[in-house]
Structure formats: C-alpha cells, structure tokens
Design a protein around this motif. Structure first.
Motif, mmCIF file in Angstrom:
data_model
loop_
_atom_site.group_PDB
_atom_site.id
_atom_site.type_symbol
_atom_site.label_atom_id
_atom_site.label_comp_id
_atom_site.label_asym_id
_atom_site.label_seq_id
_atom_site.Cartn_x
_atom_site.Cartn_y
_atom_site.Cartn_z
ATOM 1 N N GLY A 76 0.796 -1.217 0.000
ATOM 2 C CA GLY A 76 0.000 0.000 0.000
ATOM 3 C C GLY A 76 0.828 1.267 0.000
ATOM 4 N N THR A 77 0.126 2.394 -0.070
ATOM 5 C CA THR A 77 0.727 3.721 -0.042
ATOM 6 C C THR A 77 0.413 4.376 1.293
ATOM 7 N N PRO A 78 1.428 4.838 2.044
ATOM 8 C CA PRO A 78 1.156 5.456 3.338
ATOM 9 C C PRO A 78 0.100 6.555 3.242
ATOM 10 N N GLY A 79 -0.863 6.497 4.141
ATOM 11 C CA GLY A 79 -1.918 7.493 4.181
ATOM 12 C C GLY A 79 -3.117 7.179 3.305
ATOM 13 N N THR A 80 -3.048 6.106 2.529
ATOM 14 C CA THR A 80 -4.147 5.736 1.640
ATOM 15 C C THR A 80 -4.683 4.367 2.019
ATOM 16 N N PRO A 81 -5.968 4.253 2.359
ATOM 17 C CA PRO A 81 -6.529 2.936 2.712
ATOM 18 C C PRO A 81 -6.390 1.951 1.562
ATOM 19 N N TRP A 82 -6.282 0.694 1.906
ATOM 20 C CA TRP A 82 -6.168 -0.349 0.895
ATOM 21 C C TRP A 82 -7.440 -0.473 0.076
ATOM 22 N N GLY A 83 -7.257 -0.812 -1.187
ATOM 23 C CA GLY A 83 -8.356 -1.218 -2.052
ATOM 24 C C GLY A 83 -8.238 -2.697 -2.356
ATOM 25 N N ASP B 189 -5.805 0.735 6.845
ATOM 26 C CA ASP B 189 -6.751 1.821 7.074
ATOM 27 C C ASP B 189 -6.225 3.188 6.658
ATOM 28 N N GLY B 190 -5.005 3.246 6.132
ATOM 29 C CA GLY B 190 -4.446 4.514 5.685
ATOM 30 C C GLY B 190 -4.106 5.458 6.815
ATOM 31 N N LYS B 191 -3.716 4.895 7.951
ATOM 32 C CA LYS B 191 -3.394 5.710 9.123
ATOM 33 C C LYS B 191 -1.926 5.534 9.496
#
Length: 311
Positions: free
Chosen positions: A11-18, A192-194
């Motif tokens: 994932g990308t830090p700060g972005t919730p998973w899809g 959760d992008g946190k």
C-alpha cells in the motif's frame, strides 16, 4: 535518536487499501500449520466425553474449514451456561489449545454444575497462517455485530444466539505477542491509511474488562489464579497497557459490545478477555496453555460462587 517506523510493504502510506492491496496481502499468506492435525484431531478425541457439533463452515476456496463446537454431554436447562471461545485471532495459539486443555483436564470438575459451550478455534484459516485477520483482511474480533462481514464472527453469533441472554460467564482466550507490534498493528495502520504509532508490548498476562459493565472482583479472581502459573503484566510509565488505563493490577477496560469484540457478544454478567504473553523468556508454551485453562477455572469458580448476586 528516534527514527520513523519503516512503512508497511503493502500500500501507499496514508491511503486505505483497495482490492489490489488486499489481493497482494492475501498472496503473501502461506499455510504454516494444520488445523486438521492440531485442532480437529484433538476435538475428535473429546467426542467420547462431550457432544461435538459443526456450527458452520468457511469455504475459502480451495480451502474448506469446518467450524466446531463442544458442549456438555448432559446439557441441563436448569444449570448456568459458560461460554468459552478461543482462536478468534488465529495466531494466538494458547487461546486454542488452552480451551482444549481445559476440556481435557478440568471440565469434569464442573459436570452437573454448569453447561459448557466451547468454540476453541473460531478462525481456522488464520490459525493455519498464524495471522490475526481472516482471508478478507478483516479482524474477526472487531466484527461481532449485526451484519458482520466476517464469516467466522457471524457463524459464532448464530451458535451463541440461543444462550446470548442467559449465559452466566463468557471467557474469550487471547494472546498479546511481539508480532502485534512488528506485523499486525503496522498492517492495520496501512490497511486503514493511518500512521502507525508504536505502543510497546506488555510483558505478562492481563485481562480486559467491560468498561460499560465492569466486574473488578471477577477480573481480580482470574488474575490471582493465573499469577500462580505466569507473571502479570505491569503498567507502563503512563500507568497504561496499550494506551488504556490500568484500573487494577493486570486489568484494563474496553467497551466490549461497542467495539464488536467477541467478549461483548453475550449479556453474560461475568465476561473477560484473557491476554497471555507467549514471547516472554520466562514462559513456555505449556505454561501459556495452562494459564488459559487456569483462567477458565477461576472464572467459573467465581461465577458459580457469586451467581445469586450477578446483575
């Protein structure tokens, strides 16, 4: 010098998973042990003494898992009901084997005194992969609520529905491990992008009471029994464990039902979540299993002694 935690590899830090990130996470999970060999075989050996039932199944193609529960053979509607759950988080090994050890070594002491309903391994897919989540990257222990998306939680709620309002005791057996800090909490933050905020791992056994209906004497009875088997976790420098105030030695509180936790799924007056620490150099796997079984005995003993005053 403080350094920032290494970003989780998915994932990308700060972005919730899809869907893509969840699929990548799933592809990284591998079977590391056998539910059939380590759990179902033990349950089969208990059939001569208990009623065993399949209360659901997980069709996680190509994997298929039977969800099993064990009941007192001579169920008596006039007796109080004790619900014991383990393996809600599949990686928490002593929760599973502590429940089975209680049945094998201690349950006979309570025959004719209580009705036992035991679900020793709620999350078998996660048990085999030594993980916290289910196949869909969902935490079953935040999923005990209406419309649950976790099949493991929904199946258990259906099993428990007939005794939800009448159970006297529910003890949910868990562990806190070093991988909570190295893998599972970072994965949760990434999903959760946190940001991940390290909290440290408590060294020892503790329990979680219900902040909305606390039973401090009950919790202390469990603590006092278990400290004969393993050490009790101290509070950190802030008087907390995992950011929650230590309200008594070895005891913190969560809003069990509000958070969708397994221990909040019934209206039992006596409820607790145990947390064994298996990564301590001061304990063995055998001690961890024994600590869980001891906690169950202490919970039942207290509940029976105080059932007339339970509210």
């Amino acid at each position: 010098m403080n350094t920032a935690p290494t970003p989780y590899p998915i994932g990308t830090p700060g972005t919730p998973w899809g869907d893509a990130e969840c699929a990548e996470w799933l592809s990284s999970q591998t079977r590391q042990r056998s539910y059939e060999t380590e759990v179902l075989s033990v349950i089969e050996r208990l059939r001569s003494r208990f009623d065993v039932e399949e209360y659901g199944a997980l069709d996680y193609g190509p994997d298929y898992y039977r969800l099993m529960a064990i009941r007192s053979r001579d169920w008596n509607e006039d007796l109080p009901v004790v619900l014991i759950t383990g393996g809600v988080h599949g990686y928490e090994t002593s929760g599973v084997h502590g429940a089975l050890q209680f049945l094998d070594k201690h349950a006979a002491e309570y025959a004719g005194r209580v009705n036992l309903l035991v679900a020793p391994c709620v999350s078998p897919w996660a048990y085999e992969r030594i993980h916290r989540w289910n196949r869909n990257a969902i935490d079953p222990n935040r999923s005990f609520h209406e419309g649950s998306r976790a099949e493991e939680s929904a199946a258990l709620m259906r099993l428990v529905a007939p005794i939800r309002d009448s159970a006297l005791i529910h003890i949910d057996l868990h562990e806190t491990t070093d991988t909570d800090e190295s893998e599972f909490r970072p994965a949760l933050a990434a999903r959760d992008g946190k940001p991940f905020e390290p909290a440290g791992i408590p060294d020892g056994f503790y329990v979680v009471d219900d902040s909305e209906n606390p039973k401090p004497d009950f919790q202390q009875a469990v603590i006092k029994a278990v400290e004969q088997v393993t050490h009790i976790a101290p509070a950190d420098e802030n008087g907390e464990i995992f950011g929650s105030k230590v309200v008594a030695r070895g005891v913190i509180e969560y809003p069990l039902t509000q958070w969708g936790l397994c221990a909040g799924m019934t209206r039992a007056p006596y409820r607790t979540t145990t947390e064994v620490y298996p990564d301590s150099p001061r304990v063995t796997p055998e001690q961890c299993n024994a600590a869980q079984a001891t906690a169950v005995c202490a919970a039942i003993d207290y509940g029976l002694a105080h059932s007339d005053t339970a509210k």
